[in-house]
Write an enzyme that holds these catalytic residues in place. Structure first.
Site, PDB file in Angstrom:
ATOM      1  N   GLU A 430       0.760  -1.075   0.087  1.00 16.16           N
ATOM      2  CA  GLU A 430       0.077   0.078   0.075  1.00 16.16           C
ATOM      3  C   GLU A 430       0.954   1.303  -0.065  1.00 16.16           C
ATOM      4  O   GLU A 430       1.478   1.748   1.076  1.00 16.16           O
ATOM      5  CB  GLU A 430      -0.901  -0.107   1.279  1.00 16.16           C
ATOM      6  N   ASP A 503      -1.549  -1.739   5.899  1.00 15.71           N
ATOM      7  CA  ASP A 503      -1.560  -1.303   7.441  1.00 15.71           C
ATOM      8  C   ASP A 503      -2.563  -2.125   7.907  1.00 15.71           C
ATOM      9  O   ASP A 503      -3.684  -2.423   7.597  1.00 15.71           O
ATOM     10  CB  ASP A 503      -1.508   0.281   7.400  1.00 15.71           C
ATOM     11  N   ASP A 505      -4.844  -0.423   9.559  1.00 18.08           N
ATOM     12  CA  ASP A 505      -5.990   0.508   9.947  1.00 18.08           C
ATOM     13  C   ASP A 505      -7.044   0.207   8.801  1.00 18.08           C
ATOM     14  O   ASP A 505      -7.126  -0.624   8.227  1.00 18.08           O
ATOM     15  CB  ASP A 505      -5.377   1.636   9.799  1.00 18.08           C
ATOM     16  N   ASP A 507      -8.172   1.945   6.171  1.00 15.52           N
ATOM     17  CA  ASP A 507      -7.685   2.349   4.816  1.00 15.52           C
ATOM     18  C   ASP A 507      -6.770   1.175   4.364  1.00 15.52           C
ATOM     19  O   ASP A 507      -7.303   0.264   3.435  1.00 15.52           O
ATOM     20  CB  ASP A 507      -6.777   3.345   4.562  1.00 15.52           C
TER      21      ASP A 507
END
Ligand code: 0RA
Length: 640
Positions: A430, A503, A505, A507
């Site tokens: 990413e 990640d 998280d 996103d």
């Protein structure tokens, strides 16, 4: 008769030797002793009750997860026979539960088609249990028997109570032996999903599941579908938009083989075709599926030609065209099924191909004739799929010619030096900054890095031709080397591991889900072959003296801290996102094959996975964000 005692002694020893063999090599009988094997025990017992229902004698089954993780299965069938069995001199109940491979012989020549070990399961479950209790309600009496420690009879069958003359049935409770299994905790959802499926596949049979570990669960959930597999199709299509209202349901029987199929088209571009034989999912298809697929293509083409929708010069629709947006359940009940293939997931009986073809073609042709409006929508959908397929081919040709040659492509992919797919892996990363660190931190011999900019296209809502116009997706396809669509070839895959590195998280989860959707839709065989992984970047770094320990989550952190001397001043740091790690940190924590933790992504339950994708990828943005937030560990849900 003079050697009576001797005979009993000998058979007694044989019985225990049989059960002992099961305990020595449980894998031979139930596959594994992990969580899957633990749940397998339930299906062995439930299968026996379903056999009784298929024989026409049982209408209700109840499965209860007890507080101590023992399982109770109740049925209202005829009750396992209680009389002394002539071969063993034991009660038939005891014989069924202690003699290996006994089950089938006690079916009384009845109709026996349910899956599992064909009734031999009871003794296997007994062998692998700490204790088993069976109650048989019959002739106004409640009979009881108890076994302990792998099938040793501790209370032979005896009457413990009276009951209503009309009440019949069997109640089995078993507690899996913790010495055999890695875990003893049952998962409600796993049991519920399969029980629901069994209810869909056996119309009119009521199956209840209740979790007594859950104080709030007082009634359980009852699954009863008078419409059978039609209701299964409706269930799968509930988040989709059907293109015709009525679900098509066709059935037929020949020489004791029952065949039925239910189907409905929706506006999506994906197929959801699931086939079963004796309630077992035939994930590799077989003759029942082949018969239907062949007939479906033939009937749609002939209808389209007859009505002039397809002109003489037009090419015929292919099998791929006619299954676009099709949800279909095929169910066959066969007294003597031949399962083929490495995982026995394919039906081999050739006579079923003809039966499936004739039942399906006659019924479906009739449906098209009687419902010309629906017929037009169905044929139109297939013709659009055909056009898109041709457009995709052209797009692919352009992709193939230009992509590898452009600096653009090689600018994005930092390929590994090795050209041996067996040792090569690709990290899909990413963002550019994480991509930069990954490039520096990788082992350039075997590790390729593909940084993704922004979000890839949401393919749930796109046909292949549109997906191919997306640059990020084209890059992925080119990197994989397999091609896509009609020309997909798994053997050309350039990497053994495709590792999604995002990640932890929201996103990151979103990008991961988008990638999984892409793989699920267009590269399913890659997922099925076990090539797709999710990297697990650690959440915490714990420094303790000179040792540095990375841990994945809070639970692991606390576990590790508990092992340390409480009097030393420990330093715990929350890890930064991938993009903020330097090359060394990234290598150390997430990429080094000796230190990293990977999660294998599999598609175990395609129906469930599809429903999740549907929810995540639907038109509404807010529920999607919320779902992702609540399921930040989403990838774990896809794991086996
Ligand atoms: C064979 C014959 C009879 C019943 C059963 C098997 C039977 C087995 C199981 C296993 C779980 N539940 C079951 N229910 C019935 C018929 C016996 C008779 O008619 O007396």
């Amino acid at each position: 008769m003079e050697n009576n005692n001797e005979h009993y002694d000998a058979s007694d020893i044989q019985v225990l030797e049989g059960l002992e063999a099961v305990r020595k090599r449980p894998g031979m009988y139930i596959g594994t002793t992990d969580v899957k094997g633990l749940h397998h025990l339930v299906w062995e017992i439930v299968d026996n009750a379903i056999d009784e229902s298929l024989a026409g004698y049982c209408k209700n089954i109840e499965v209860i997860i007890n507080k101590d993780n023992s399982i109770t299965v109740k049925d209202d069938g005829r009750g396992i026979p209680t009389a002394v069995h002539p071969k063993t001199g034991l009660s038939t109940v005891e014989t069924v539960y202690t003699v290996l491979h006994a089950g089938g012989k006690f079916g009384g020549g009845g109709y026996k088609v349910s899956g599992g070990l064909h009734g031999v399961g009871a003794s296997v479950v007994n062998a692998l249990s700490k204790w088993v209790e069976v109650k048989v309600y019959k002739n106004g009496e409640v009979n009881f028997i108890r076994f302990e420690n792998g099938g040793h009879t501790v209370e032979p069958l005896h009457v413990i109570d009276k009951c209503d003359e009309k009440r019949t049935g069997t109640v089995v409770t078993f507690k899996p032996d913790p010495e055999i299994f890695d875990t003893d905790v049952y998962d409600y959802n796993t049991l519920m999903v399969r029980i629901r499926e069994l209810a869909f596949l056996n119309k009119g049979l009521s199956i209840t599941i209740r979790d007594d570990r859950d104080e709030e669960d007082t009634t359980g959930e009852t699954f009863l579908y008078e419409g059978g597999i039609s209701e299964y199709v409706k269930f799968i299509n509930q988040e989709k938009t059907p293109i015709h209202e009525d679900i098509i349901h066709l059935e037929g029987e020949e020489d004791g083989v029952q065949f039925e199929v239910a189907m409905q088209y929706n506006t999506s571009y994906n197929e959801n075709i699931y086939s079963f034989v004796n309630n077992i999912n035939t994930h590799d298809g077989g003759t029942h599926e082949e018969g239907v697929r062949r007939a479906l293509t033939r009937v749609i083409n002939s209808y389209a030609r007859k009505t002039g929708m397809l002109k003489e010069k037009d090419e015929s629709l292919t099998g791929d065209d006619v299954k676009e947006g099709l949800t279909m359940i095929i169910s066959c009940k066969h007294p003597n099924p031949q399962f083929e293939g490495q995982t026995k997931g394919r039906l081999g009986n050739s006579e079923v191909r003809k039966l499936a073809d004739s039942v399906f073609s006659q019924g479906f042709e009739r449906f098209l004739m009687e419902n010309p409006e629906d017929a037009k929508l169905i044929v139109n959908k297939a013709m659009l799929a055909c056009r898109a397929r041709n457009a995709a081919r052209k797009a692919r040709e352009i992709t193939r010619k230009s992509e590898m040659a452009t600096t653009n492509f090689f600018g994005k992919l930092s390929d590994c030096k090795s050209k041996d797919p067996k040792v090569s892996e690709i990290f899909i990363v990413e963002g550019d900054s994480a991509g930069g660190s990954a490039k520096k931190g990788r082992d350039s011999m075997t590790q390729a890095i593909l940084p993704l900019r922004g979000k890839i296209l949401n393919v749930e809502k796109a046909r292949l031709d549109r997906a191919l116009s997306n640059e990020e997706i084209r890059t992925i396809i080119t990197a994989f080397g397999t091609g896509i669509g009609e020309e997909f070839d798994l053997s050309k895959l350039r990497y053994d591991k495709i590792i999604i590195m995002t990640d932890a998280d929201v996103d990151g989860s979103h990008i991961r889900v988008l990638l999984l959707t892409l793989f699920y839709r267009f590269f399913k065989p890659i997922v099925e072959a076990g090539h797709v992984y999710a990297a697990q970047p650690p959440l915490f770094c714990i420094k303790h003296g000179k040792t540095i320990k990375y841990v994945l989550n809070e639970e692991e952190r606390d576990k590790y801290l508990a092992t340390l001397n409480p009097n030393t001043k420990v330093d715990i740091a929350r890890m930064k996102g991938l993009g903020e790690m330097d090359a060394e940190e990234l290598n150390e924590t997430t990429m080094d094959i000796n230190k990293r933790v990977l999660r294998k992504i599999t598609v175990d339950d395609c129906v469930a996975a599809d429903a999740i994708f549907e929810k995540l990828m639907g038109d509404e943005v807010e529920p999607r964000r919320k779902f992702i937030e609540e399921n930040a560990v989403y990838v774990q849900n896809l794991d086996v």
